[in-house]
Write a protein that holds these residues in place. Structure first.
Motif, PDB file in Angstrom:
ATOM      1  N   GLU A   1      -8.300   1.166   4.153  1.00 37.00           N
ATOM      2  CA  GLU A   1      -7.534   0.367   2.833  1.00 37.00           C
ATOM      3  C   GLU A   1      -6.817  -0.707   4.054  1.00 37.00           C
ATOM      4  O   GLU A   1      -6.788  -1.923   3.149  1.00 37.00           O
ATOM      5  CB  GLU A   1      -6.837   1.461   2.167  1.00 37.00           C
ATOM      6  CG  GLU A   1      -6.139   0.816   1.223  1.00 37.00           C
ATOM      7  CD  GLU A   1      -6.922   0.070   0.222  1.00 37.00           C
ATOM      8  OE1 GLU A   1      -6.115  -0.807  -0.701  1.00 37.00           O
ATOM      9  OE2 GLU A   1      -7.955   0.459  -0.080  1.00 37.00           O
TER      10      GLU A   1
ATOM     11  N   GLY B   1      -1.969   6.486  -0.041  1.00 36.71           N
ATOM     12  CA  GLY B   1      -3.318   5.738   0.190  1.00 36.71           C
ATOM     13  C   GLY B   1      -3.150   4.724   1.409  1.00 36.71           C
ATOM     14  O   GLY B   1      -4.421   3.704   1.446  1.00 36.71           O
TER      15      GLY B   1
ATOM     16  N   LYS C   1      -9.168  -3.490   4.610  1.00 38.40           N
ATOM     17  CA  LYS C   1      -9.542  -4.353   3.333  1.00 38.40           C
ATOM     18  C   LYS C   1      -8.477  -5.338   3.015  1.00 38.40           C
ATOM     19  O   LYS C   1      -8.707  -6.265   2.549  1.00 38.40           O
ATOM     20  CB  LYS C   1      -9.744  -3.114   2.239  1.00 38.40           C
ATOM     21  CG  LYS C   1     -10.162  -3.831   0.784  1.00 38.40           C
ATOM     22  CD  LYS C   1     -10.241  -2.727  -0.219  1.00 38.40           C
ATOM     23  CE  LYS C   1     -10.363  -3.022  -1.829  1.00 38.40           C
ATOM     24  NZ  LYS C   1     -10.273  -1.987  -2.746  1.00 38.40           N
ATOM     25  N   GLN C   2      -7.370  -4.858   2.995  1.00 45.97           N
ATOM     26  CA  GLN C   2      -6.292  -5.565   2.456  1.00 45.97           C
ATOM     27  C   GLN C   2      -5.820  -6.845   3.618  1.00 45.97           C
ATOM     28  O   GLN C   2      -5.223  -7.947   2.992  1.00 45.97           O
ATOM     29  CB  GLN C   2      -4.828  -4.672   2.320  1.00 45.97           C
ATOM     30  CG  GLN C   2      -4.832  -3.727   1.484  1.00 45.97           C
ATOM     31  CD  GLN C   2      -5.262  -4.358  -0.068  1.00 45.97           C
ATOM     32  OE1 GLN C   2      -4.876  -5.653  -0.367  1.00 45.97           O
ATOM     33  NE2 GLN C   2      -5.737  -3.332  -1.018  1.00 45.97           N
TER      34      GLN C   2
ATOM     35  N   ILE D   1       0.944  -1.141  -0.030  1.00 45.52           N
ATOM     36  CA  ILE D   1       0.129  -0.030  -0.005  1.00 45.52           C
ATOM     37  C   ILE D   1       0.820   1.209  -0.221  1.00 45.52           C
ATOM     38  O   ILE D   1       1.680   1.185   0.968  1.00 45.52           O
ATOM     39  CB  ILE D   1      -1.035   0.233   1.256  1.00 45.52           C
ATOM     40  CG1 ILE D   1      -1.834  -1.215   1.500  1.00 45.52           C
ATOM     41  CG2 ILE D   1      -1.815   1.296   1.176  1.00 45.52           C
ATOM     42  CD1 ILE D   1      -2.437  -1.293   2.657  1.00 45.52           C
TER      43      ILE D   1
END
Length: 395
Positions: free
Chosen positions: A322, A317, A325-326, A313
């Motif tokens: 995020e 970002g 999510k990852q 990442i």
């Protein structure tokens, strides 16, 4: 039969990224009966983890920044460091000098070249560093940690050797251990570090990102996180507010033990970090340092990401949503996380220290000595240097 004892100088910048592989090589060479000396700067001489048997010689080395006005002083410092390196060569009589990058390595390598001593450079990153770029055309061998290294000219291919990035022996011992059991009901252990000094962005994002995980995953979290001293209490309060158990510290001496129990790593993408993750086989969420020279950390992650052992990442970002999510993508099931761990393990090069030591040992002795390994003199042999150089070049 008795082994040939030789002398080697290892030269490295004062950061963990340069020194960790140097220390690993020093341990391997010492185990083979050789004498090793370290050339570095003030930071490197004081860094934790330096082997007790390894004497450190501090040489002046100027930094060449963007302002040309500072180059005169930098050049003077390098020339003085080169003079000191040549004096060390006179007394220590090394069979070869190995540079690991960073400006403090420059005077030692220049001294070796001036004295006709074989010079080897090791590049830890997936982008050839500035000092290594400067000397790549003049050294006898170039050892790399990745199969593809940016800014490494194709014409140097005959003297390039892929060895990997040496890691500490205590970390390498974990390679043959099974990945810690990760079940649908068991603990989910997450290790968060940001390099030797920590990273503020991890302190700001990771607690909130973990809090956004689905309850079934979040309820099983057990976090260990390295923080900067000034961030420690704020991070502690943030985890407490989310009800997530977390052990925080500015430095963990038993990092290898913590890595052994880790299911998922979150942190920067330094070369030593990736080398240890792949040596042990630990999946990761990696956030490359955006100000790293030539954006080398972003290049470092590519092999591991392509293999499926990590997700990367960009810091721009790197937000809590995020991150959540990852994490869910890589740990959507126990099998998925175990597969990512195996993919990371497959990227490891566990023989890096041994292979680099083999390359280094190929210098400074006549071929017959390398075959029968007898003799006593650690002094350099001009014929041996020429023969070893020819062997590495494939002549």
């Amino acid at each position: 039969m008795t082994s040939v004892t030789r002398h080697y100088v290892l030269a490295a910048g004062g950061t963990g990224g340069h020194l960790t592989p140097a220390f690993a090589l020093a341990a391997e060479l010492a185990a083979r009966g050789h004498h090793v000396a370290l050339v570095t700067d003030d930071r490197g001489a004081a860094i934790p983890g330096k082997p007790d048997f390894l004497p450190a010689h501090i040489l002046p080395a100027g930094r060449f920044g963007k302002n040309p006005l500072g180059w005169i002083g930098a050049i003077r410092a390098v020339l003085e460091g080169r003079r000191m390196a040549r004096r060390l060569n006179e007394t220590f009589r090394p069979s070869a000098v190995v540079g690991f990058g960073g400006y403090p390595a420059l005077p030692a390598l220049l001294g070796a070249l001036a004295d006709g001593i074989p010079a080897i450079i090791h590049e830890q990153n997936a982008v050839l560093g500035r000092v290594n770029r400067l000397l790549a055309g003049r050294v006898n061998a170039i050892a790399t940690a990745y199969p593809d290294v940016a800014r490494l000219k194709a014409k140097f291919a005959p003297k390039v050797h892929l060895v990997g990035n040496p890691v500490r022996p205590e970390v390498l011992e974990l390679r043959d251990r099974e990945y810690p059991p990760f079940t649908a009901e068991g603990l989910f252990r997450v290790l968060v570090t940001g390099g030797s000094q920590g990273a503020r962005v991890l302190s700001e994002v990771v607690p909130d990102g973990l809090a956004m995980l689905p309850p079934a995953l979040r309820s099983r979290l057990q976090v260990t996180q390295q923080c900067r001293p000034e961030d420690l209490e704020a991070v502690r309060a943030r985890y407490a507010s989310h009800g997530i158990p977390a052990e925080l510290g500015t430095y963990f001496e038993d990092m290898q033990a913590r890595l052994a129990d880790t299911h998922l790593f979150i942190g920067r993408a330094g070369a030593s970090t990736i080398a240890e993750l792949t040596a042990v086989g630990r999946p990761a969420i990696l956030v490359p340092l955006p100000i790293a020279t030539d954006d080398h950390q972003a290049a470092n992650v590519r092999e591991m990401v392509k293999a499926g052992g990590a997700r990367s990442i960009r810091q721009t970002g790197f937000t809590a949503p995020e991150l959540a999510k990852q994490i869910q993508a890589i740990a959507q099931s126990p099998a998925a996380l175990a597969n990512a761990a195996h993919a990371a393990w497959n990227c490891g090069r566990p023989k890096a220290a041994s292979d680099l030591a083999d390359l280094v040992e190929s210098f400074g002795a006549a071929p017959i000595q390398d075959v029968i390994r007898v003799g006593a003199s650690p002094a350099r042999s001009a014929d041996g240097v020429a023969a070893a150089t020819a062997r590495v070049r494939g002549e």
